[in-house]
Scaffold this motif. Sequence first.
Motif, PDB file in Angstrom:
ATOM      1  N   ALA A 124       0.841  -1.188   0.000  1.00  0.00           N
ATOM      2  CA  ALA A 124       0.000   0.000   0.000  1.00  0.00           C
ATOM      3  C   ALA A 124       0.883   1.247   0.000  1.00  0.00           C
ATOM      4  N   SER A 125       0.260   2.408  -0.132  1.00  0.00           N
ATOM      5  CA  SER A 125       0.987   3.672  -0.132  1.00  0.00           C
ATOM      6  C   SER A 125       1.247   4.129   1.294  1.00  0.00           C
ATOM      7  N   VAL A 126       2.389   4.746   1.514  1.00  0.00           N
ATOM      8  CA  VAL A 126       2.724   5.252   2.843  1.00  0.00           C
ATOM      9  C   VAL A 126       2.048   6.587   3.129  1.00  0.00           C
ATOM     10  N   LEU A 127       1.463   7.219   2.118  1.00  0.00           N
ATOM     11  CA  LEU A 127       0.868   8.547   2.280  1.00  0.00           C
ATOM     12  C   LEU A 127      -0.629   8.507   2.541  1.00  0.00           C
ATOM     13  N   LEU A 128      -1.287   7.377   2.239  1.00  0.00           N
ATOM     14  CA  LEU A 128      -2.737   7.297   2.398  1.00  0.00           C
ATOM     15  C   LEU A 128      -3.094   6.858   3.811  1.00  0.00           C
ATOM     16  N   GLU A 132      -7.000   0.214   9.060  1.00  0.00           N
ATOM     17  CA  GLU A 132      -6.660  -1.193   9.235  1.00  0.00           C
ATOM     18  C   GLU A 132      -5.176  -1.410   8.931  1.00  0.00           C
ATOM     19  N   THR A 133      -4.716  -2.601   9.271  1.00  0.00           N
ATOM     20  CA  THR A 133      -3.302  -2.919   9.064  1.00  0.00           C
ATOM     21  C   THR A 133      -2.999  -3.070   7.574  1.00  0.00           C
ATOM     22  N   VAL A 134      -1.937  -2.400   7.125  1.00  0.00           N
ATOM     23  CA  VAL A 134      -1.494  -2.472   5.740  1.00  0.00           C
ATOM     24  C   VAL A 134      -0.003  -2.780   5.722  1.00  0.00           C
ATOM     25  N   LEU A 171       7.925   3.176  16.335  1.00  0.00           N
ATOM     26  CA  LEU A 171       8.431   1.819  16.566  1.00  0.00           C
ATOM     27  C   LEU A 171       8.192   1.341  17.992  1.00  0.00           C
ATOM     28  N   SER A 172       7.299   1.980  18.724  1.00  0.00           N
ATOM     29  CA  SER A 172       7.096   1.642  20.134  1.00  0.00           C
ATOM     30  C   SER A 172       6.472   0.266  20.321  1.00  0.00           C
ATOM     31  N   GLU A 173       5.744  -0.253  19.338  1.00  0.00           N
ATOM     32  CA  GLU A 173       5.097  -1.552  19.474  1.00  0.00           C
ATOM     33  C   GLU A 173       5.986  -2.722  19.079  1.00  0.00           C
ATOM     34  N   LEU A 174       7.149  -2.458  18.531  1.00  0.00           N
ATOM     35  CA  LEU A 174       8.075  -3.535  18.167  1.00  0.00           C
ATOM     36  C   LEU A 174       8.897  -3.954  19.377  1.00  0.00           C
ATOM     37  N   LYS A 175       9.024  -5.264  19.588  1.00  0.00           N
ATOM     38  CA  LYS A 175       9.804  -5.767  20.706  1.00  0.00           C
ATOM     39  C   LYS A 175      11.292  -5.569  20.480  1.00  0.00           C
ATOM     40  N   GLU A 176      11.753  -5.804  19.252  1.00  0.00           N
ATOM     41  CA  GLU A 176      13.157  -5.615  18.919  1.00  0.00           C
ATOM     42  C   GLU A 176      13.282  -5.290  17.440  1.00  0.00           C
ATOM     43  N   TYR A 177      14.283  -4.526  17.109  1.00  0.00           N
ATOM     44  CA  TYR A 177      14.534  -4.170  15.713  1.00  0.00           C
ATOM     45  C   TYR A 177      15.959  -3.647  15.597  1.00  0.00           C
ATOM     46  N   SER A 178      16.482  -3.692  14.394  1.00  0.00           N
ATOM     47  CA  SER A 178      17.815  -3.177  14.089  1.00  0.00           C
ATOM     48  C   SER A 178      17.753  -2.546  12.708  1.00  0.00           C
ATOM     49  N   LEU A 179      17.865  -1.229  12.648  1.00  0.00           N
ATOM     50  CA  LEU A 179      17.696  -0.498  11.401  1.00  0.00           C
ATOM     51  C   LEU A 179      18.913   0.371  11.133  1.00  0.00           C
ATOM     52  N   PHE A 180      19.128   0.682   9.874  1.00  0.00           N
ATOM     53  CA  PHE A 180      20.190   1.601   9.479  1.00  0.00           C
ATOM     54  C   PHE A 180      19.704   2.393   8.273  1.00  0.00           C
ATOM     55  N   PRO A 181      20.200   3.610   8.082  1.00  0.00           N
ATOM     56  CA  PRO A 181      19.763   4.431   6.945  1.00  0.00           C
ATOM     57  C   PRO A 181      20.078   3.765   5.616  1.00  0.00           C
ATOM     58  N   GLY A 182      19.103   3.750   4.715  1.00  0.00           N
ATOM     59  CA  GLY A 182      19.263   3.105   3.423  1.00  0.00           C
ATOM     60  C   GLY A 182      18.768   1.679   3.367  1.00  0.00           C
ATOM     61  N   GLN A 183      18.361   1.120   4.496  1.00  0.00           N
ATOM     62  CA  GLN A 183      17.891  -0.269   4.538  1.00  0.00           C
ATOM     63  C   GLN A 183      16.525  -0.391   3.873  1.00  0.00           C
ATOM     64  N   ILE A 184      16.362  -1.411   3.023  1.00  0.00           N
ATOM     65  CA  ILE A 184      15.100  -1.672   2.338  1.00  0.00           C
ATOM     66  C   ILE A 184      14.295  -2.644   3.190  1.00  0.00           C
ATOM     67  N   VAL A 185      13.095  -2.240   3.599  1.00  0.00           N
ATOM     68  CA  VAL A 185      12.269  -3.067   4.472  1.00  0.00           C
ATOM     69  C   VAL A 185      10.820  -2.993   4.013  1.00  0.00           C
ATOM     70  N   ALA A 186      10.053  -3.967   4.454  1.00  0.00           N
ATOM     71  CA  ALA A 186       8.598  -3.948   4.323  1.00  0.00           C
ATOM     72  C   ALA A 186       8.019  -3.894   5.732  1.00  0.00           C
ATOM     73  N   LEU A 187       7.077  -3.001   5.948  1.00  0.00           N
ATOM     74  CA  LEU A 187       6.510  -2.791   7.269  1.00  0.00           C
ATOM     75  C   LEU A 187       5.022  -3.073   7.262  1.00  0.00           C
ATOM     76  N   GLU A 188       4.563  -3.555   8.390  1.00  0.00           N
ATOM     77  CA  GLU A 188       3.137  -3.802   8.581  1.00  0.00           C
ATOM     78  C   GLU A 188       2.667  -2.958   9.759  1.00  0.00           C
ATOM     79  N   GLY A 189       1.616  -2.179   9.556  1.00  0.00           N
ATOM     80  CA  GLY A 189       1.136  -1.318  10.623  1.00  0.00           C
ATOM     81  C   GLY A 189      -0.055  -0.493  10.184  1.00  0.00           C
ATOM     82  N   THR A 190      -0.408   0.487  11.001  1.00  0.00           N
ATOM     83  CA  THR A 190      -1.554   1.348  10.726  1.00  0.00           C
ATOM     84  C   THR A 190      -1.081   2.796  10.578  1.00  0.00           C
TER      85      THR A 190
END
Length: 208
Positions: A124-128, A132-134, A171-190
Motif C-alpha cells: 500500500a501507499s505510505v501517504l494514504l 486497518e493494518t497495511v 516503533l514503540s510496538e516492536l519488541k526488537e529491531y535493528s535499522l540503518f539508513p538506506g535499509q530496504i524493508v517492508a513494514l506492517e502497521g496502521t
Amino acid sequence: QGSQKRSNSTPENPRPKRTLSSRSPYALFSPNSFSPSVTPSQKYTARSSRGEVVASFGSVQGPSWSGRGGRGCTPKLYGSPEENLTKSYKFMFQKALDVREVLLWRIEELGDALKNHHRLEDFASVLLPAQETVTVLGRIGCDSNGKLNAKSVVLEGDREHSSGGQVPLDLSELKEYSLFPGQIVALEGTNSTGRRMVVSKLYEVTAP
C-alpha cells in the motif's frame, strides 16, 4: 573662576573616553596579537620527506611489452554493447538523477524478494490514511542530520505505490529491531492520519 574650555570631539578626531593602560585586556588581546602569520614555519619548509617513495614492488621503470604476430587481429567486445565502454567515460562521475533511478530500482528489486520470501500481499501507499493494518515498502531514512534513533526514523516509500513519499515511523510496538539508513524493508502497521505509521511488524531482507 573661568569655565574650562571643552576639547573639540568630531567624528574625524574622536576623543578617547578612557586611556588604555598597560594592564588593559584590550591591549593584550588585540587582533595583531592573535593574527596568524602568513609565512610558513621553518619546520614545515625544511621537511625532507616531500614526495619521497617509501615502498615499491616490482619494476615500474619503463616496462617493455612484446608479442608474436597479431598484425591481422581485430579486438572484439564480449557481451552486449550496452555493458561495455566504447568511448571516454568520467570515472566516479554520477548524476543525481541516475543515482535516484538506481536507488528506486533497488527498492523494487528487493521489494519483490520480500514479497516472495514472506508471501506478502500487494503493498500500500505510505501517504494514504489506513485505519486497518497495511503492508508498505520503502527505504529507512532519518528526519535530521543527526544519528538515527527511535524518534527520527522515517520511511521513504517506493515509486510505484508511494511516489517516493515519506512518513515518520512509530516503533514503540516492536519488541526488537535493528535499522540503518538506506535499509530496504517492508513494514506492517496502521497509518490512521496519514502522517505517522505505527509499525507492528518488520520484514527484512535475509540472507539465504
